[in-house]
Design a protein around this motif. Structure first.
Motif, PDB file in Angstrom:
ATOM      1  N   PHE A  46       0.876  -1.165   0.000  1.00 32.63           N
ATOM      2  CA  PHE A  46       0.000   0.000   0.000  1.00 32.63           C
ATOM      3  C   PHE A  46       0.912   1.214   0.000  1.00 32.63           C
ATOM      4  O   PHE A  46       1.519   1.519   1.021  1.00 32.63           O
ATOM      5  N   PRO A 106       0.512 -10.954  14.744  1.00 33.53           N
ATOM      6  CA  PRO A 106       0.253  -9.672  15.379  1.00 33.53           C
ATOM      7  C   PRO A 106      -0.506  -8.713  14.457  1.00 33.53           C
ATOM      8  O   PRO A 106      -0.562  -8.910  13.240  1.00 33.53           O
ATOM      9  N   SER A 107      -1.076  -7.689  15.054  1.00 35.72           N
ATOM     10  CA  SER A 107      -1.794  -6.678  14.284  1.00 35.72           C
ATOM     11  C   SER A 107      -0.864  -6.037  13.255  1.00 35.72           C
ATOM     12  O   SER A 107       0.281  -5.721  13.560  1.00 35.72           O
ATOM     13  N   SER A 160       0.278  -7.536  10.611  1.00 32.64           N
ATOM     14  CA  SER A 160       1.210  -8.477   9.988  1.00 32.64           C
ATOM     15  C   SER A 160       0.773  -8.860   8.576  1.00 32.64           C
ATOM     16  O   SER A 160       1.513  -9.507   7.853  1.00 32.64           O
ATOM     17  N   GLY A 161      -0.444  -8.487   8.175  1.00 34.44           N
ATOM     18  CA  GLY A 161      -0.876  -8.736   6.801  1.00 34.44           C
ATOM     19  C   GLY A 161      -1.887  -9.852   6.654  1.00 34.44           C
ATOM     20  O   GLY A 161      -2.175 -10.287   5.545  1.00 34.44           O
ATOM     21  N   LYS A 162      -2.485 -10.304   7.764  1.00 34.19           N
ATOM     22  CA  LYS A 162      -3.445 -11.416   7.714  1.00 34.19           C
ATOM     23  C   LYS A 162      -4.671 -11.070   6.873  1.00 34.19           C
ATOM     24  O   LYS A 162      -5.066 -11.827   5.991  1.00 34.19           O
ATOM     25  N   THR A 163      -5.248  -9.912   7.180  1.00 32.28           N
ATOM     26  CA  THR A 163      -6.439  -9.497   6.433  1.00 32.28           C
ATOM     27  C   THR A 163      -6.110  -9.313   4.954  1.00 32.28           C
ATOM     28  O   THR A 163      -6.846  -9.758   4.070  1.00 32.28           O
ATOM     29  N   THR A 164      -4.994  -8.673   4.708  1.00 33.43           N
ATOM     30  CA  THR A 164      -4.588  -8.453   3.318  1.00 33.43           C
ATOM     31  C   THR A 164      -4.437  -9.788   2.595  1.00 33.43           C
ATOM     32  O   THR A 164      -4.900  -9.948   1.465  1.00 33.43           O
ATOM     33  N   GLU A 209     -11.275 -12.760  11.098  1.00 33.67           N
ATOM     34  CA  GLU A 209     -11.581 -12.443  12.502  1.00 33.67           C
ATOM     35  C   GLU A 209     -13.095 -12.389  12.764  1.00 33.67           C
ATOM     36  O   GLU A 209     -13.631 -11.343  13.154  1.00 33.67           O
TER      37      GLU A 209
HETATM   38  N1  LIG Z   1      -6.274  -0.187   2.111  1.00 32.14           N
HETATM   39  C1  LIG Z   1      -5.138   0.063   2.776  1.00 32.14           C
HETATM   40  N2  LIG Z   1      -4.435   1.167   2.509  1.00 32.14           N
HETATM   41  C2  LIG Z   1      -3.284   1.429   3.157  1.00 32.14           C
HETATM   42  N3  LIG Z   1      -2.747   0.630   4.085  1.00 32.14           N
HETATM   43  C3  LIG Z   1      -3.402  -0.494   4.399  1.00 32.14           C
HETATM   44  C4  LIG Z   1      -4.630  -0.836   3.756  1.00 32.14           C
HETATM   45  N4  LIG Z   1      -5.049  -2.020   4.255  1.00 32.14           N
HETATM   46  C5  LIG Z   1      -4.133  -2.388   5.161  1.00 32.14           C
HETATM   47  N5  LIG Z   1      -3.143  -1.496   5.240  1.00 32.14           N
HETATM   48  C6  LIG Z   1      -1.963  -1.590   6.110  1.00 32.14           C
HETATM   49  O1  LIG Z   1      -1.353  -2.821   5.840  1.00 32.14           O
HETATM   50  C7  LIG Z   1      -0.843  -3.404   7.034  1.00 32.14           C
HETATM   51  C8  LIG Z   1      -1.382  -4.798   7.176  1.00 32.14           C
HETATM   52  O2  LIG Z   1      -2.772  -4.702   7.339  1.00 32.14           O
HETATM   53  P1  LIG Z   1      -3.695  -5.968   7.588  1.00 32.14           P
HETATM   54  O3  LIG Z   1      -5.062  -5.430   7.764  1.00 32.14           O
HETATM   55  O4  LIG Z   1      -3.468  -6.974   6.534  1.00 32.14           O
HETATM   56  O5  LIG Z   1      -3.133  -6.520   8.960  1.00 32.14           O
HETATM   57  P2  LIG Z   1      -3.739  -7.605   9.927  1.00 32.14           P
HETATM   58  O6  LIG Z   1      -2.682  -8.619  10.139  1.00 32.14           O
HETATM   59  O7  LIG Z   1      -5.038  -8.079   9.433  1.00 32.14           O
HETATM   60  O8  LIG Z   1      -3.937  -6.778  11.261  1.00 32.14           O
HETATM   61  P3  LIG Z   1      -5.099  -6.836  12.367  1.00 32.14           P
HETATM   62  O9  LIG Z   1      -4.769  -7.971  13.284  1.00 32.14           O
HETATM   63  O10 LIG Z   1      -4.976  -5.518  13.070  1.00 32.14           O
HETATM   64  O11 LIG Z   1      -6.387  -6.994  11.654  1.00 32.14           O
HETATM   65  C9  LIG Z   1      -1.236  -2.470   8.164  1.00 32.14           C
HETATM   66  O12 LIG Z   1      -0.106  -1.680   8.477  1.00 32.14           O
HETATM   67  C10 LIG Z   1      -2.322  -1.622   7.568  1.00 32.14           C
HETATM   68  O13 LIG Z   1      -2.309  -0.344   8.125  1.00 32.14           O
END
Ligand SMILES: Nc1ncnc2c1ncn2[C@@H]1O[C@H](COP(=O)(O)OP(=O)(O)OP(=O)(O)O)[C@@H](O)[C@H]1O
Ligand SMILES: [Mg+2]
Lengths: 215, 282
Positions: B22, B46-47, B49-53, B181
């Motif tokens: 991003f 951890p928060s 870390s890119g899981k959602t992505t 989640e």
């Molecule tokens: N659409 C977006 N635009 C910019 N940055 C993004 C976007 N989506 C996610 N990020 C960033 O990418 C990184 C990974 O995000 P992601 O949501 O994949 O993490 P996660 O592991 O799911 O975290 P969490 O446990 O908090 O849900 C984070 O730093 C987030 O701020």
């Protein structure tokens, strides 16, 4: 009160013309405003540019000038349009600019998660807009759209300058032939108010209907 | 239905060298992951870390910058290698074969519970109205909400909303369900009802990818836990192994944190060996 009784048929006919101008250009304005709104949020830069330019021009210039341009200006280019259709055309173009912005506000108010939930099912774009986005967008856009409709009803009075005998022009002509301007304009004003009160009531009912799921 | 279909088509999901950024932030730095048919994979980390992505790349809600995503035999090559039309076709095919359950439910607020569940069958699968209704009612019954069919989402509790969302996902008759989640937005006392539905789904042989910090769910329902940190998969293994003996120091540190979030095991019960081992591993 003689005036009212005597000129009632003429006023009623003029009120019909006002309603015709307002309702037809509102409906056509919606029909044009919706694709404009979709163009404005589309991924294609050209479409976005066209929509932005359109809104900028038709919202940024006086309606009176647009009406006169269509009726008095176009004949210079060989395009002659009757007074009522020319007024409807100008009112439509003008209303579409505002309505497209109302629609756009409604669409962007729909949570991104709603799009994603539908996309994750593989729902085609058109169906996604119609079945998921539109019902939620309309709820948000309805109050400003209602205001726009009411404003448009009043704006139809400008059609009087291109010889359309709608309420305002009818009142003026009754006034000038009877010298009872006060009564003539008061009755015309009352007629606008009645129309718009009905519109408000309709809007309220529609809002309640659309809000049922959220109670 | 686990471990059958060993042929070339056994993998439901195959992610290869996936990269996603991003702007200046590189969120996925080359992720490889396969999910076999019928497998339940829990993704932790951890928060940030890119899981959602990662999970959103699996159905292409997020557009990866590079790498390949293969789901149910349909492949999308990322980074402009594919023609637009062809890519759109593959994406559509993948989305028809997968379903997603979101952290924030994303139920359609203007439709009843039944309307939500029937929407996909009606407008994506082209099912007749009555058939969609019967399917929807059956699925609502399966998640224990048959009596809420005519209720709008605004009138449902969080746990009920998420169960409707799961029913909505199942209505697509997906081959894979992706969960991001699914309990994080819920009050703790509502986690159980959602997890119970998910456990049942896992038992029935559904292929699932679940981003969650629910250690207990991972223990009971997962075939494999994948640990992500900093945009890469750091560790992956069977739940008991990973949860009891994480190898990577960052996995150990992470598990100490989530263990504090979950109710402590009864003092006299299960071997308190877990904390001891973690201490040891430190
Ligand atoms: N659409 C977006 N635009 C910019 N940055 C993004 C976007 N989506 C996610 N990020 C960033 O990418 C990184 C990974 O995000 P992601 O949501 O994949 O993490 P996660 O592991 O799911 O975290 P969490 O446990 O908090 O849900 C984070 O730093 C987030 O701020
Ligand atoms: Mg996340």
């Amino acid at each position: 009160m003689d005036l009212v009784v005597q000129d009632f048929p003429q006023l009623l006919e003029a009120m019909g013309i006002t309603l015709l101008l307002g309702v037809v250009s509102f409906v056509l304005g919606c029909a044009l405003g919706l694709p404009l709104a979709l163009a404005r949020i589309s991924g294609y830069r050209l479409l976005r540019g066209v929509a932005i330019a359109y809104v900028s021009v038709f919202r940024g210039t006086p309606l009176l000038i647009q009406i006169m341009l269509v009726y008095y200006g176009l004949p210079q280019l060989g395009v002659m349009i009757e007074p009522v259709p020319s007024a409807i055309l100008a009112l439509t173009l003008y209303a579409a600019a505002y309505l497209s912005e109302n629609f756009r506000a409604g669409v962007i108010a729909v949570d991104r998660g709603q799009w994603e939930a539908a996309q994750s099912m593989g729902m085609p774009y058109g169906r996604l807009l119609r079945r998921i986005v539109a019902p939620q967008a309309v709820r948000v856009a309805l109050p400003p759209i209602g205001s726009r409709f009411i404003a448009l009803m009043k704006d139809t009075s400008l059609a009087s300058v291109v010889t359309v005998v709608e309420l305002t022009r009818a009142a003026e002509s009754i006034g000038s032939s009877t010298f009872r301007y006060m009564e003539a304009f008061a009755v015309a004003g009352l007629a606008y108010w009645l129309i718009n009160t009905l519109l408000s009531v309709g809007q309220g009912a529609l809002e309640r209907r659309l809000g049922r799921a959220y109670a | 239905m686990r471990d059958d279909d060993k042929g070339g088509g056994a993998d439901r999901i195959a992610i290869r060298a996936l990269h996603k950024r991003f702007g200046a932030l590189e969120v996925l730095k080359g992720v490889d992951l396969t999910v076999a048919r019928g497998e339940v994979v829990v993704v932790m980390g951890p928060s940030g870390s890119g899981k959602t992505t990662l999970i959103r790349c699996m159905n292409l809600l997020e557009e990866p910058d590079a790498g390949t995503v293969t789901v149910c035999g349909r492949t999308v090559e990322c980074g402009g290698a594919m023609r637009r039309r062809e890519r759109a076709r593959q994406v559509r095919a993948i989305r028809h074969r997968t379903a997603m359950v979101f952290q924030q439910f994303n139920l359609f607020p203007h439709l009843t519970a039944l309307g939500n569940v029937a929407e996909g069958p009606l407008s994506v699968r082209g099912m007749p109205r009555e058939a969609a209704r019967v399917l929807g009612l059956g699925l609502l019954d399966r998640v224990g909400l048959a009596d809420k069919a005519d209720e709008y989402p605004a009138r449902l509790s969080g746990g009920q909303k998420q169960r409707v969302a799961i029913a909505r996902a199942l209505a697509m008759e997906p081959e894979v369900v992706l969960f991001d989640e699914p309990t994080s937005a819920l009050d703790p006392e509502l986690h159980a009802e959602v997890l119970a539905v998910m456990r049942e789904l896992a038992r029935d042989g559904m292929t699932m990818v679940v981003v969650t910090h629910e250690v207990q769910f991972a223990r009971e329902a997962a075939d494999r836990v994948v640990f992500m940190d900093g945009g890469v998969v750091l560790e992956s293994g069977p739940p008991q192994e990973f949860l009891n003996h994480p190898v990577h120091p960052r996995a150990q540190a992470f598990l100490r944190l989530v263990a504090h979030d979950t109710p402590a095991p009864p003092p006299g019960g299960e071997p308190p060996a877990r904390p001891a081992r973690w201490e040891h591993a430190r």
